[in-house]
Design a protein around this motif. Sequence first.
Motif, mmCIF file in Angstrom:
data_model
loop_
_atom_site.group_PDB
_atom_site.id
_atom_site.type_symbol
_atom_site.label_atom_id
_atom_site.label_comp_id
_atom_site.label_asym_id
_atom_site.label_seq_id
_atom_site.Cartn_x
_atom_site.Cartn_y
_atom_site.Cartn_z
ATOM 1 N N ILE A 1 103.440 44.963 -24.861
ATOM 2 C CA ILE A 1 103.041 46.098 -25.693
ATOM 3 C C ILE A 1 104.240 47.033 -25.849
ATOM 4 O O ILE A 1 104.897 47.393 -24.866
ATOM 5 N N SER A 2 104.532 47.436 -27.060
ATOM 6 C CA SER A 2 105.754 48.210 -27.325
ATOM 7 C C SER A 2 105.689 49.647 -26.822
ATOM 8 O O SER A 2 106.625 50.147 -26.201
ATOM 9 N N SER A 3 104.579 50.335 -27.063
ATOM 10 C CA SER A 3 104.494 51.756 -26.705
ATOM 11 C C SER A 3 104.085 51.945 -25.245
ATOM 12 O O SER A 3 103.301 51.179 -24.699
ATOM 13 N N THR A 4 104.644 53.006 -24.643
ATOM 14 C CA THR A 4 104.300 53.337 -23.256
ATOM 15 C C THR A 4 102.835 53.731 -23.142
ATOM 16 O O THR A 4 102.155 53.377 -22.178
ATOM 17 N N GLN A 5 102.344 54.466 -24.121
ATOM 18 C CA GLN A 5 100.940 54.885 -24.109
ATOM 19 C C GLN A 5 100.011 53.674 -24.189
ATOM 20 O O GLN A 5 98.983 53.628 -23.510
ATOM 21 N N GLY A 6 100.390 52.698 -25.005
ATOM 22 C CA GLY A 6 99.578 51.488 -25.109
ATOM 23 C C GLY A 6 99.562 50.704 -23.817
ATOM 24 O O GLY A 6 98.526 50.162 -23.418
ATOM 25 N N LYS A 7 100.715 50.641 -23.142
ATOM 26 C CA LYS A 7 100.783 49.952 -21.854
ATOM 27 C C LYS A 7 99.884 50.639 -20.828
ATOM 28 O O LYS A 7 99.158 49.978 -20.090
ATOM 29 N N TRP A 8 99.955 51.964 -20.786
ATOM 30 C CA TRP A 8 99.159 52.713 -19.820
ATOM 31 C C TRP A 8 97.671 52.554 -20.092
ATOM 32 O O TRP A 8 96.863 52.367 -19.167
ATOM 33 N N LYS A 9 97.282 52.605 -21.366
ATOM 34 C CA LYS A 9 95.883 52.482 -21.737
ATOM 35 C C LYS A 9 95.334 51.103 -21.369
ATOM 36 O O LYS A 9 94.215 50.977 -20.862
#
Length: 325
Positions: free
Chosen positions: A241-249
């Motif tokens: 997953i490219s975005s940090t927020q997406g990884k965290w979610k």
Amino acid sequence: MKTLYSFLQISRNMHQGNQTTITEFILLGLSNQAEHQNLLFVLFLGMYLVTVVGNGLIIVAISLDTYLHTPMYLFLANLSFADISSISNSVPKMLVNIHTNSQSISYESCIAQMYFSIVFVVTDNLLLGTMAYDRFVAICHPLNYITLMRPRFCILLTVISWLLSNIIALTHTLLLIQLLFCDHNTLPHFFCDLAPLLKLSCSGTMINELVLFIVGLSVIIFPFALIFFSYVCIIRAVLRISSTQGKWKAFSTCGSHLTVVLLFYGTIVGVYFFPSSTHPEDTDKIGAVLFTVVTPMMNPFIYSLRNKDMKGALRKLINRKLSSL
């Protein structure tokens, strides 16, 4: 329960022959020092109440909140029920023994207690593996999640977990009741656990110990392997997953489960692979307390504090109760 007791009695009569067998066991508990008994009573009563209330609230919240009628929370409700049952199988009897200054438990009650202790610990283990698979499907195959985790399939997974745990417990129980217990009936434990019971038998226990080793190892290895490979795939999917927020979610959806897994298997490693005590019976007691008391008590806190949906459901449940007063 009456049927189980009758079966145990018939089996004992068939195998005891002319030998004298014991009719009860003596549970020494966690400490034989009188000054520690009141402290143990208060401590374990508090832990028991916290466990029952915490896990009970999770079950009620999941039952009443339709938003939580998903596979993950179906498995969580079963895990909470197994935790309540596990601690209720051992701690109330220990509290009664402390309160009445009595340490005895009948042969039939002891065997039944051993049976259910195996059932609930094995069910916990299998459910953790099932929940890991659910998280794997949710994160690695999100578009196919509804198709792969159909309600009937989820119920089947839950039923299989309970069925296998009962089969395993029944296997150990049927082998144990073939053994004779002659003179020694003192268990250095706070409930009837399989390993201490085998040590008391005056019969040969080689088959029992072999089955205990093979089945016990299988029950640990297969769910752990499923959990391990599920999280390897999950981590690989999250890293793509490219975005940090997406990884965290994505990863936060399995944070609570991973915490419980680390607590459960960390206990196994810490107690049985790196025992700090030079007395094996102390290791058995520590492991039993962690599995039957501490872990079930911690699970509600882990899921309620780390899970936004669970916190919301519990908040609505409490507000509903307060408004009805």
